[in-house]
Design an enzyme around this catalytic site. Structure first.
Site, PDB file in Angstrom:
ATOM      1  N   TYR A   1      -7.901  -0.309 -39.800  1.00 19.02           N
ATOM      2  CA  TYR A   1      -8.941  -0.426 -38.779  1.00 19.02           C
ATOM      3  C   TYR A   1      -9.057  -1.849 -38.245  1.00 19.02           C
ATOM      4  CZ  TYR A   1     -13.573   0.517 -36.677  1.00 19.02           C
ATOM      5  OH  TYR A   1     -14.632   0.669 -35.831  1.00 19.02           O
TER       6      TYR A   1
ATOM      7  N   SER B   1     -14.608  -3.167 -32.493  1.00 23.84           N
ATOM      8  CA  SER B   1     -15.474  -3.200 -33.676  1.00 23.84           C
ATOM      9  C   SER B   1     -15.692  -4.640 -34.122  1.00 23.84           C
ATOM     10  CB  SER B   1     -14.825  -2.417 -34.828  1.00 23.84           C
ATOM     11  OG  SER B   1     -15.495  -2.639 -36.049  1.00 23.84           O
TER      12      SER B   1
END
Length: 246
Positions: A157, A134
């Site tokens: 995350y 990401s």
């Protein structure tokens, strides 16, 4: 250049938003996608019901796939397991127990899949791993895009995806002599019917003035799996409409 003709490619989480697009793009490139997920999607794909967080189940599935198809040419680590409290506020609600659980579910499931596939790739002296990371494994979060919404970004995350990117570099360096390539694809924000204000905030910042779609992400994954990328390893391909360039 992106042909996957005859290649057998495992996609974890192939029934999800991004996974479905990857499965279809692999087919379009004449590859043979194999979907590992808890739930099937459609009826045409080769599907194995596997929990990507269960190491024994992963190893058994890979063994069956190798016996059935004779070889495995690629692995896309795309599954996205997480706890029910995913996205809660870091300072107030994220307990260390939850943090540890999510690192185990996400980062360590990718590690387990890599460990399970490497012996097959070493045996055939060839193989490609693509880990889905990401932009938030590369840059810090922009919290202004969440203003006016109830959306929250999950603190674990960034740690998970940042760790995954550097772990992929480690594997690329270690496995290069065996002609095994390891790369990441890092998507930017993907449109999934988020609140209008969030979409507006996001599109205002990104240079290309739109959120990404699954069809933006799948072709770069296919490219990294293909022989067109045969001398590319240890890289993190940012597919983000320019988000990280500013």
């Amino acid at each position: 250049m992106n042909s996957l003709k005859g290649k057998k490619i495992i996609v974890t989480g192939g029934s999800g938003l991004l996974g479905r697009a990857m499965i279809e793009d692999i087919k379009t490139s004449d590859g043979h996608p194999i979907n590992l997920d808890l739930q099937p999607h459609g009826s045409e794909d080769t599907f194995y019901q596997v929990d990507a967080t269960d190491q024994a189940a992963i190893e058994e599935a890979f063994k069956k796939i190798k016996v059935t198809f004779g070889r495995i040419d690629g692995l896309v680590n795309n599954a996205y397991p997480r706890t029910k409290d995913w996205g809660t506020d870091f300072e107030e609600d994220v307990h260390l127990k939850s943090w540890r659980a999510n690192v185990d579910l996400q980062l360590n499931s990718y590690v387990a899949c890599c460990q399970a596939i490497i012996p097959y790739f070493k045996e055939q002296q060839n193989g490609s791993i693509v880990n889905i990371a990401s932009i938030y494994g590369v840059v810090g979060n922009d919290f202004t895009i969440y203003e006016g919404t109830n959306l929250k970004t999950a603190a674990p995350y960034s740690a998970i995806k940042g760790g995954l990117i550097n772990f992929s570099r480690y594997l690329a360096s270690r496995l290069g002599p065996f002609n095994i390539r390891v790369n990441c694809v890092s998507p930017g924000g993907i449109f999934d019917h988020q609140p209008e204000i969030f979409v507006k905030n996001y599109e205002h910042k990104v240079p290309m003035k739109r959120m990404g779609t699954p069809d933006d992400i799948a072709p770069p994954v296919t490219f990294l799996l293909s022989d067109g990328a045969k001398y590319i390893t240890g890289q993190n391909l940012l597919v983000d409409g320019g988000w990280t360039c500013i």
